[in-house]
Every structure is written in structure tokens, then in C-alpha cells.
Design a protein around this motif. Structure first.
Motif, PDB file in Angstrom:
ATOM      1  N   ASP A 468       1.040  -1.260   0.196  1.00  0.00           N
ATOM      2  CA  ASP A 468       0.025  -0.364  -0.293  1.00  0.00           C
ATOM      3  C   ASP A 468       1.218   1.272   0.129  1.00  0.00           C
ATOM      4  N   THR A 469       2.064   1.390   0.329  1.00  0.00           N
ATOM      5  CA  THR A 469       3.097   2.235  -0.101  1.00  0.00           C
ATOM      6  C   THR A 469       3.370   2.187  -0.564  1.00  0.00           C
ATOM      7  N   LEU A 470       3.784   1.180  -1.145  1.00  0.00           N
ATOM      8  CA  LEU A 470       4.628   1.660  -2.518  1.00  0.00           C
ATOM      9  C   LEU A 470       3.652   2.127  -3.898  1.00  0.00           C
ATOM     10  N   VAL A 471       1.366   1.769  -3.790  1.00  0.00           N
ATOM     11  CA  VAL A 471       0.810   2.742  -4.129  1.00  0.00           C
ATOM     12  C   VAL A 471       1.073   4.154  -4.369  1.00  0.00           C
ATOM     13  N   TRP A 472       1.138   3.998  -3.003  1.00  0.00           N
ATOM     14  CA  TRP A 472       0.909   5.744  -2.531  1.00  0.00           C
ATOM     15  C   TRP A 472       2.269   6.665  -3.132  1.00  0.00           C
ATOM     16  N   VAL A 473       3.066   5.863  -2.860  1.00  0.00           N
ATOM     17  CA  VAL A 473       4.081   6.574  -3.107  1.00  0.00           C
ATOM     18  C   VAL A 473       4.966   6.684  -5.259  1.00  0.00           C
ATOM     19  N   VAL A 474       4.118   5.895  -5.440  1.00  0.00           N
ATOM     20  CA  VAL A 474       3.801   6.085  -6.757  1.00  0.00           C
ATOM     21  C   VAL A 474       2.177   7.064  -7.278  1.00  0.00           C
ATOM     22  N   THR A 475       1.564   6.370  -6.740  1.00  0.00           N
ATOM     23  CA  THR A 475       0.021   7.373  -6.802  1.00  0.00           C
ATOM     24  C   THR A 475       0.769   9.359  -6.918  1.00  0.00           C
ATOM     25  N   MET A 476       1.568   9.339  -5.797  1.00  0.00           N
ATOM     26  CA  MET A 476       1.427  11.096  -5.705  1.00  0.00           C
ATOM     27  C   MET A 476       2.869  10.947  -6.765  1.00  0.00           C
ATOM     28  N   SER A 477       3.704  10.220  -6.844  1.00  0.00           N
ATOM     29  CA  SER A 477       5.110  10.646  -7.636  1.00  0.00           C
ATOM     30  C   SER A 477       4.164  11.003  -9.277  1.00  0.00           C
ATOM     31  N   ALA A 478       3.249   9.991  -9.440  1.00  0.00           N
ATOM     32  CA  ALA A 478       2.739  10.248 -10.898  1.00  0.00           C
ATOM     33  C   ALA A 478       1.740  11.538 -10.595  1.00  0.00           C
ATOM     34  N   SER A 479       0.792  11.603  -9.990  1.00  0.00           N
ATOM     35  CA  SER A 479       0.322  12.885  -9.913  1.00  0.00           C
ATOM     36  C   SER A 479       0.547  14.007  -9.574  1.00  0.00           C
ATOM     37  N   ALA A 480       2.082  14.364  -9.457  1.00  0.00           N
ATOM     38  CA  ALA A 480       3.127  15.492  -8.875  1.00  0.00           C
ATOM     39  C   ALA A 480       3.582  15.386 -10.588  1.00  0.00           C
ATOM     40  N   VAL A 493      -4.002   1.761 -11.821  1.00  0.00           N
ATOM     41  CA  VAL A 493      -3.603   1.109 -13.355  1.00  0.00           C
ATOM     42  C   VAL A 493      -2.850  -0.093 -12.088  1.00  0.00           C
ATOM     43  N   PHE A 494      -1.606   0.449 -10.974  1.00  0.00           N
ATOM     44  CA  PHE A 494      -0.819   0.009 -10.046  1.00  0.00           C
ATOM     45  C   PHE A 494      -0.590  -0.791  -9.545  1.00  0.00           C
ATOM     46  N   SER A 495      -2.127  -0.321  -8.508  1.00  0.00           N
ATOM     47  CA  SER A 495      -3.054  -1.383  -7.756  1.00  0.00           C
ATOM     48  C   SER A 495      -3.102  -2.496  -7.656  1.00  0.00           C
ATOM     49  N   MET A 496      -4.368  -2.259  -8.627  1.00  0.00           N
ATOM     50  CA  MET A 496      -4.051  -3.515 -10.180  1.00  0.00           C
ATOM     51  C   MET A 496      -3.183  -4.485 -10.004  1.00  0.00           C
ATOM     52  N   LEU A 497      -3.022  -4.258 -10.726  1.00  0.00           N
ATOM     53  CA  LEU A 497      -1.246  -5.434 -11.027  1.00  0.00           C
ATOM     54  C   LEU A 497      -1.027  -5.516  -9.534  1.00  0.00           C
ATOM     55  N   CYS A 498      -0.690  -4.846  -8.582  1.00  0.00           N
ATOM     56  CA  CYS A 498      -0.438  -5.077  -6.926  1.00  0.00           C
ATOM     57  C   CYS A 498      -0.600  -7.019  -6.568  1.00  0.00           C
ATOM     58  N   ILE A 499      -2.263  -6.727  -7.240  1.00  0.00           N
ATOM     59  CA  ILE A 499      -3.598  -7.369  -6.843  1.00  0.00           C
ATOM     60  C   ILE A 499      -3.250  -8.560  -7.599  1.00  0.00           C
ATOM     61  N   ILE A 500      -3.025  -7.893  -8.724  1.00  0.00           N
ATOM     62  CA  ILE A 500      -2.737  -9.802 -10.239  1.00  0.00           C
ATOM     63  C   ILE A 500      -1.299 -10.015  -9.695  1.00  0.00           C
ATOM     64  N   VAL A 501      -0.063  -9.430  -8.925  1.00  0.00           N
ATOM     65  CA  VAL A 501       0.947 -10.108  -8.752  1.00  0.00           C
ATOM     66  C   VAL A 501       0.650 -10.747  -7.072  1.00  0.00           C
ATOM     67  N   ARG A 502       0.204 -10.333  -6.456  1.00  0.00           N
ATOM     68  CA  ARG A 502       0.287 -10.922  -5.373  1.00  0.00           C
ATOM     69  C   ARG A 502      -0.574 -11.998  -5.482  1.00  0.00           C
ATOM     70  N   THR A 503      -1.746 -12.046  -6.479  1.00  0.00           N
ATOM     71  CA  THR A 503      -2.070 -13.753  -6.606  1.00  0.00           C
ATOM     72  C   THR A 503      -1.969 -14.589  -7.601  1.00  0.00           C
ATOM     73  N   GLN A 504      -0.642 -13.608  -8.110  1.00  0.00           N
ATOM     74  CA  GLN A 504       0.275 -15.105  -9.007  1.00  0.00           C
ATOM     75  C   GLN A 504       1.037 -15.479  -8.458  1.00  0.00           C
ATOM     76  N   ARG A 505       1.804 -14.843  -7.464  1.00  0.00           N
ATOM     77  CA  ARG A 505       2.808 -15.439  -6.673  1.00  0.00           C
ATOM     78  C   ARG A 505       1.678 -15.213  -5.255  1.00  0.00           C
ATOM     79  N   PRO A 506       1.560 -15.742  -4.524  1.00  0.00           N
ATOM     80  CA  PRO A 506       0.995 -16.026  -3.244  1.00  0.00           C
ATOM     81  C   PRO A 506       1.452 -16.975  -2.558  1.00  0.00           C
ATOM     82  N   ARG A 507       1.489 -16.625  -1.092  1.00  0.00           N
ATOM     83  CA  ARG A 507       2.453 -17.963  -0.232  1.00  0.00           C
ATOM     84  C   ARG A 507       1.859 -19.400  -0.669  1.00  0.00           C
TER      85      ARG A 507
END
Length: 689
Positions: A468-480, A493-507
Motif C-alpha cells: 500500500d505504501t508503494l501504491v501511495w508513492v507511485v500515485t503521488m509521484s505520478a500525480s505530481a 492501474v498500479f494498485s490493480m497490478l499489485c493485486i494481480i501480482v499478489r495472486t500470481q505469486r501467493p504464499r
């Protein structure tokens, strides 16, 4: 044992849809009455208004918000690139319309910094494309109706064709034309989203995305106001990278800073910040917030007027603000086509902020709101005012918090605030002629304290959730660094990709038994777990679908230390070598091969388990690929005389397995393949010979 599933009655969806359609299209007096009262919620709650109990809180909060609203409206006109009078119109109409249509009792709807910024960026872009000079101090347009540009003065005029007639339009006229067209289209989008019940789109804007977007936009707002703070004349940057380009221009022209504006800005910021900090510290002792912005504006206007700061020190001032209302005007259709794409993110952001604040207040004060009606309310807060030279609105967090803290009970407080703005519109607006723009910039910058303080929360946010911190940083940087609209899109898009990646490589994990219990847990995470002899228990913590199929298989093979395909190939080679050796008359060794022919690759592995239990408790669904993957491991392990047992499957997973033929045609072997707990599966595996 196998539990018996309930038999569900098959619903004829066509009949259900037709019944709903007939019900929707029917018209009775009672239904018409309910429709009107749902569309205008004020008709439900206003007759029940408890005057003695509510009126004092509503009047107090309405007056306080009105006093705060006037200076903020004038200040936010800088962000929108429009004259202050249009900001006052926006604040007035938004409060009246939301009073009629809103379902939240406490939300303050009106001019909002992020929305003003998004409007201003579109206005500036279209002004540049039309050939206008973006210099704030340029005189009004005087052109002859043709598109031309003079570097010495802003003499560009723009020809608009309206209903077959040519109408000459100067810079100010064209700017508000763009803003109203943008606002109208955004409102139409919001109403359409309400009609088609598309409010669910707000679910894709997570808290991290919204916070990052707000912080990035706040940096852009801060950057845009610096030139007013120090009184330099630089072009208003447009397009991607506006923040960086603006700071480069600021440092290039820093030597031209106006000393009068610098001193005024320093004093105003110190006063505003000090008053805000004291207000936050002693808010439990204060009955209502200090009207610091209004006091600063009044004092600054008096000093500027009697000190003649504009004439003596060339300090930039607000200029003439007319009184009364300009005749209504229909937004230009041609301009709507130019801004139709820009209106979509504006509509979504406006709606999301309004609904999230409404839900927050409803939860705090124990009442309910209707998100769909909120969509209609915000939509008409944009559509109707666009005919009256207003621009886009939204709920504002800071004013909403002030409203709740000053005793607000209902949206009657919004009407009181609108009356305060109306008083300024009709009588007091010309008094702000000498107000310096640097004072307005100070008010805007100090109002960003809450969003900019999000930087202090980054370590705590990182500790709670790194993704979530990475999503915040990416969104903030892109917006600014890119633009607000692109930043919002990048964040989603990035937050959705994070969800997809987490399901692609789960525990994934192998489980061990908790001693003296029937429960099993991750062997790597917990101490004192005992392994089950001859049984491997594998857990996969995600849905099994096409994107993570390979990871599922690799993890299974790695943790069990057995790839059934490689082992089957190894056994075939072993058998072939043994046959060839026996044909030559050789004696088989203990391994079945001659000592000289023995190679590690061809010797079959000693498999240390006879059953594989797959814990499906975390597998929420299977697609076709997922079902085929389970069928594949069932077959591959069966070839090695290893049984595969499934445990803790939910009903939708079981249905997918049935439809995919996992249990065979007649489901006869289902009781030996599917278990409702891991322990049942383990006991079954132990009982097998």
C-alpha cells in the motif's frame, strides 16, 4: 462422509428481468410520490425538522462555513484560472442544490482545491490552444473576431458559433465557457453513472490511491502558488512535468521577486499557521473555529488599499469583482466535445470524495446515506450551476470537519452558508478589489497542511503494509510529476497490478500437525509442529487460475521435493536400461543396473510420501485452467502410486471440479477424493495401504 447439498430452484432470469421492467415502467400516484421524494430527499426530512433542537447548531455552523467559504472561494479562483466572482457563484449554487438533493446531513459541498486544480489545468490548456496569453495581469481581450495573438497585450479573441450566430469571445469569456462546458459534461457523466448504478467504480480507488492522488495534487497546487507568494511573472506551465518546469522557471526568475509580496506572504503564513495550530490544540475549548482567513483577508485588504501597494510596489491584486448575477447561459456544445475526455476523471474524483465523506459522517452519527442519490446530487450540483457561470464542485474534507464540530444537524446549515455567500455577491464583493493575490496564495497553501502531512505518515504506513505504501508513492509521484489525471490513472492501474501480482505469486506452504490437536499450520512459521508420516500437506493461498498455474506447480514440486513428470521420465529410462542390460545377459544389481552403467539421473528416487493433501481453504475460485491443473496433478501423482486428496473446498470450487470432470462422470469416487477438513483427509491417507 459427504454432506448433502441443497437443491436450489432454478431462477428464470428472463422472467425476473421482465417483472422488474414491468414494475419499473408502471406509474401510480404512490409510486410517483415516492420517486419525487427520493429524488428530492429534502421533502422527507424538512417537514420533520425539529426547529428548537436543530436551528441553533445549523445557524452557527452555516455562518462559520460561510465565513470560511468566502475567502477560500476567492482564493481557489487562482487554481481554476477564473475570476473570483465565478468561485462565489459555484459556492452559492452548490450549497442550495445539495440542500435539496443530498442525503448526508453533515457534508459541506462546494468549491474544492483538487477539483479547482483539475478545472484550471483544462482551462489553461484550452486557452493556450486558442491562442490566448496566460499572463494573469493581461488586459481583457479586444480582438476583431479573428484568431490572433499579440505579445505585448492579450488581444486574442475567439469566434464561437452558437445556434448559427457568430459570437466574439475574449479570454475571460472563453475561460468560463471551457469551465462550464467541462462542468456540464462531468455532471452528465455522474447522472448517467447514477442511472446505470455505476457507483461501484469508486471501489477501484483505494485509500492509498486517493491519499497519494491528494498529496501529489497538493504538491502541484503548492507549486502553482509560489509565483504569487513571491510576486514574480512567469508563464503558467502546461502539460506533463508541469511541477518541474514551474520550479525551473521560479529559480530562473527569483531575482525579480517583489519584496512587498514576499513580506506580506511571510506575515500571512505565520499568522495563518499559528492560528491553525492553536485552533487544533485548543479545539475542545473553542465553540467554533477562529475565522482566521477572513480576518487576514480583511486586514490585508485594508493595508493594501490605504497603503496603495498595487501602485507603489506593483503588487498584484484581485481587481474588480462585480456584484449581482450574470444572466444564465447554456454551455457551448462545441466546447463540450473538446473537454469530454477531461470530464471523466473529474466526475469520478468528485463523486468518490463526496460519497466517502458522506459515508464517514453517516457512520459517525448513526444514519444512512444512499450512494446512488449522492451521485445524482453531485451530478446536478454540476449540471444546473454550469448554466449560471459556475464550475465543478465536490465535498471538501476540511469544511465538513468544521461543519460537524460547530454543531451542524442538517443541510439547513448549507442554506445559511449560501446566504452568507449571497450577501458577498450582492453587496460586499467590490470591497476585495485591493486584496493581494499573494494573500490568497497563502490561504491556499496553508489549507494544504492536512494533505502534505501525509508525508509524516509514510513510515507508519510502510510498517503496516509495504505494498500500500508503494501504491501511495507511485500515485503521488505520478500525480505530481506527470499530471493529476495521469497520476490517478497510474494509481488505479498500479494498485490493480499489485493485486494481480499478489495472486500470481501467493504464499505457499507445507503444513505440519499441531501436537495433540486436529489442526495443521505452516511448518516454517510455527515451532513444535510434527510432520505426518507418508503424507504431505500443501497449502496455496490464492485462487487457482490461468495466471498462477505455473507458480502453483513449481511451488508444489519444490516443497514436496518431487516433480512427477521428471520422476516418470526417470523411471521409463530406468526400465529401458534394465531391459537392455538383461538382454545382454548381465545380472541386475541391487539397483537393477550394472555397476558401470549406474548413473544418478536414472536411479528412481525413494519417495517418502504416499498421499498428497491439498488444503483448498484459501482457494476462492477455480477457472478452467485451475481445474485442468488439479486434474493434471491427480493423474501425474497417480502414475507414481501417490493419491491426491482435496480438503476444505468451498461450494463454488466443488461445483467447478464437478463441471470439469475431476471426480469422474458419476462422482462415484468423490468421497475418496474430497474432505471437509485436513484431519479427515490425513486420517483417510493413513488408513490406506
Amino acid at each position: 462422509f459427504l454432506m448433502e447439498r441443497k437443491t436450489h430452484v432454478k431462477i428464470n432470469r428472463k422472467e425476473v428481468m421482465l417483472a422488474k421492467l414491468r414494475k419499473s415502467c408502471s406509474c401510480t400516484p404512490e409510486k410517483l410520490k415516492n420517486f419525487v421524494m427520493d429524488f428530492l430527499p429534502v421533502l422527507r426530512w424538512l417537514p420533520k425538522y425539529q426547529c428548537k433542537e436543530y436551528i441553533w447548531g445549523d445557524v452557527m455552523s452555516g455562518l462559520v462555513i460561510g465565513i470560511i467559504l468566502v475567502p477560500q472561494a476567492i482564493a481557489y479562483s487562482l487554481l481554476a484560472g477564473l475570476k473570483p466572482i465565478y468561485s462565489l457563484y459555484t459556492s452559492f449554487f452548490a450549497n442550495i442544490i445539495y440542500f435539496l438533493m443530498g442525503t448526508s446531513r453533515h457534508v459541506s459541498v462546494g468549491i474544492f482545491s483538487l477539483i479547482s486544480l483539475m478545472v484550471g489545468q483544462v482551462v489553461d490548456r484550452e486557452l493556450l490552444l486558442a491562442g490566448f496569453d496566460l499572463n494573469d495581469d493581461a488586459p481583457p481581450a479586444l480582438g476583431d473576431g479573428s484568431l490572433q495573438n499579440d505579445s505585448q497585450s492579450n488581444t486574442t479573441a475567439f469566434n464561437l458559433t452558437i445556434a448559427g450566430m457568430n459570437a466574439e469571445c475574449g479570454k475571460e469569456c472563453y475561460a468560463i465557457g471551457i469551465a462550464t462546458a467541462l462542468t456540464f459534461v462531468a455532471g452528465v457523466y455522474q447522472v448517467l453513472m447514477g442511472i446505470f448504478r455505476l457507483g461501484f467504480v469508486s471501489m477501484y480507488l483505494s485509500e492509498s490511491v486517493l491519499d497519494g492522488f491528494a498529496t501529489g495534487a497538493s504538491l502541484t497546487i503548492l507549486t502553482a502558488q509560489v509565483k504569487y507568494l513571491i510576486g514574480i511573472k512567469i508563464p503558467r506551465s502546461q502539460g506533463h512535468g508541469m511541477l518541474v518546469i514551474t520550479w525551473i522557471n521560479i529559480f530562473r526568475n527569483i531575482s525579480q521577486a517583489n519584496l512587498c509580496d514576499v513580506i506580506t506572504s511571510a506575515i500571512c503564513i505565520v499568522v495563518l499557521v499559528t492560528a491553525k495550530e492553536l485552533g487544533d490544540r485548543y479545539k475542545h475549548k473553542l465553540k467554533f473555529p477562529l475565522p482566521t482567513e477572513l480576518v487576514v483577508i480583511v486586514v490585508a485588504t485594508l493595508v493594501s488599499h490605504y497603503g496603495k501597494l498595487n501602485k507603489v510596489y506593483a503588487s498584484s491584486v484581485s481587481g474588480a469583482i462585480p456584484t449581482g448575477f450574470i444572466p444564465p447561459k447554456v454551455p457551448h456544445f462545441n466546447l463540450m466535445l473538446r473537454v469530454a475526455v477531461d470530464a471523466l476523471p473529474l466526475a469520478i474524483v468528485s463523486f468518490v470524495f463526496t460519497v466517502s465523506l458522506s459515508e464517514m459522517c453517516a457512520k459517525k452519527y448513526a444514519y444512512t446515506i444512499r450512494a446512488n442519490q449522492e451521485m445524482f446530487a453531485v451530478g446536478f450540483c454540476n449540471i444546473i450551476p454550469s448554466f449560471f457561470h459556475s464550475f465543478a464542485t465536490s465535498a471538501a474534507l476540511a469544511k465538513t470537519l468544521v461543519k460537524t464540530s460547530t454543531g451542524c444537524q442538517t443541510q439547513v446549515s448549507g442554506v445559511i452558508s449560501a446566504m452568507v455567500v449571497l450577501l458577498v455577491l450582492l453587496f460586499l464583493a467590490p470591497l476585495f478589489y485591493s486584496l493581494q493575490k499573494c494573500v490568497l496564495a497563502c490561504i491556499i497553501i496553508v489549507s494544504l497542511r492536512g494533505a502534505l502531512r501525509k508525508f509524516r505518515d509514510v513510515p507508519a504506513r510502510y510498517h503496516v503494509n509495504k505494498v500500500d505504501t508503494l501504491v501511495w508513492v507511485v500515485t503521488m509521484s505520478a500525480s505530481a510529476l506527470i499530471s493529476t489525471e495521469i497520476g490517478l490513472l497510474v494509481g488505479i492501474v498500479f494498485s490493480m497490478l499489485c493485486i494481480i501480482v499478489r495472486t500470481q505469486r501467493p504464499r505457499t506452504a507445507l503444513l505440519g500437525q499441531i501436537q495433540d490437536t486436529n489442526f495443521y499450520e505452516d511448518d516454517l512459521e510455527y515451532e513444535n509442529l510434527s510432520s505426518v508420516p507418508k503424507v504431505k500437506i500443501f497449502r496455496f493461498e490464492a485462487p487457482l487460475y490461468y495466471a498462477n498455474r505455473n507458480y502453483f506447480l513449481k511451488s508444489l514440486y519444490r516443497l514436496t521435493n518431487l516433480d512427477p513428470n521428471l520422476e516418470a521420465a526417470r523411471r521409463k529410462k530406468y526400465e529401458k536400461k534394465e531391459k537392455q542390460h538383461l538382454k545382454k545377459g548381465g545380472d541386475p544389481t541391487a539397483n537393477g543396473l550394472g555397476i558401470g552403467d549406474t548413473t544418478l539421473q536414472l536411479v528412481p528416487k525413494q519417495i517418502d510420501f504416499q498421499a498428497l493433501v491439498v488444503d483448498c481453504s484459501s482457494i476462492s475460485f477455480l477457472d478452467t485452467t485451475g481445474v485442468n491443473t488439479l486434474k493434471e496433478i491427480l493423474k501425474d501423482y497417480k502414475d507414481l502410486n501417490i493419491s491426491v486428496l482435496l480438503a476444505c473446498c468451498n461450494p463454488s470450487v466443488i461445483d467447478s471440479l464437478k463441471r470439469g470432470g475431476y471426480f469422474g462422470k458419476d462422482f462415484g469416487s468423490m468421497q475418496e477424493m474430497l474432505f471437509y477438513s485436513i484431519h479427515n483427509a490425513v486420517q483417510f491417507a493413513k488408513d490406506q495401504k
